[in-house]
Scaffold this motif. Sequence first.
Motif, short mmCIF file in Angstrom:
data_model
loop_
_atom_site.label_atom_id
_atom_site.label_comp_id
_atom_site.label_asym_id
_atom_site.label_seq_id
_atom_site.Cartn_x
_atom_site.Cartn_y
_atom_site.Cartn_z
N ALA A 217 0.84 -1.21 0.00
CA ALA A 217 0.00 0.00 0.00
C ALA A 217 0.87 1.26 0.00
O ALA A 217 0.56 2.23 -0.70
CB ALA A 217 -0.93 -0.01 1.21
N GLY B 237 -4.22 5.32 1.60
CA GLY B 237 -5.47 4.79 2.15
C GLY B 237 -6.32 4.10 1.10
O GLY B 237 -6.86 3.02 1.33
N VAL B 238 -6.44 4.73 -0.06
CA VAL B 238 -7.22 4.12 -1.15
C VAL B 238 -6.57 2.81 -1.59
O VAL B 238 -7.24 1.79 -1.77
CB VAL B 238 -7.37 5.09 -2.35
N SER B 239 -5.24 2.83 -1.75
CA SER B 239 -4.52 1.62 -2.16
C SER B 239 -4.70 0.50 -1.14
O SER B 239 -4.94 -0.65 -1.50
CB SER B 239 -3.04 1.95 -2.34
N PHE B 240 -4.61 0.85 0.13
CA PHE B 240 -4.80 -0.16 1.19
C PHE B 240 -6.20 -0.73 1.11
O PHE B 240 -6.39 -1.95 1.22
CB PHE B 240 -4.53 0.47 2.56
N GLY B 241 -7.21 0.13 0.90
CA GLY B 241 -8.59 -0.34 0.80
C GLY B 241 -8.81 -1.24 -0.40
O GLY B 241 -9.49 -2.27 -0.30
N VAL B 242 -8.25 -0.87 -1.55
CA VAL B 242 -8.38 -1.68 -2.76
C VAL B 242 -7.73 -3.04 -2.54
O VAL B 242 -8.29 -4.08 -2.90
CB VAL B 242 -7.77 -0.95 -3.98
N ALA C 216 -7.20 -4.54 0.29
CA ALA C 216 -7.99 -5.30 1.27
C ALA C 216 -9.19 -5.95 0.59
O ALA C 216 -9.51 -7.11 0.85
CB ALA C 216 -8.44 -4.39 2.41
N ALA C 217 -9.85 -5.22 -0.30
CA ALA C 217 -10.98 -5.78 -1.04
C ALA C 217 -10.54 -6.94 -1.93
O ALA C 217 -11.23 -7.97 -2.01
CB ALA C 217 -11.65 -4.68 -1.88
#
Length: 143
Positions: free
Chosen positions: A82, A127-132, A134-135
């Motif tokens: 991330a 944060g966006v990269s971590f969320g993507v 995680a999904a």
Amino acid sequence: MTKITFKQANRRYLRLFVPLMIFYSVFCFAGPIMLRAMGEPPKWALGLVAVITGAPIAAVFWLMGRLLRETDEYTRTIQVDALLSGGAITLSVAVIWSFLELFQVVPRARFFPSMMMVGPGFFFAYGVSFGVQAARRRRGTAG
């Protein structure tokens, strides 16, 4: 360094992260107000306010490094992926935006330098990269 659980490491991280961000947020407003109250502040005062305002961001990067060192390989891999994605996105946007300004395609910001957006941009992209990621892990398509 002795490894601790992700929960313990995250708790240690947040114990310092939250006060740092509160200080940063308050000083982003208080610093300019103090300088304005001085009338024509000396250069050293301007520099001091600039360093004090930016220091919490440097501390957050140190905290992120400590979080990486304290966790297991799986957690470290997730965080590093991330961080790398967030850094790549941020630097790419910053370089392209700088060239757009240089060639006068977009106007230079009047109230603050565009470089001031690199820090917040990085944390947003991270944060966006971590969320993507995680999904993707939840769907089983990580990579």
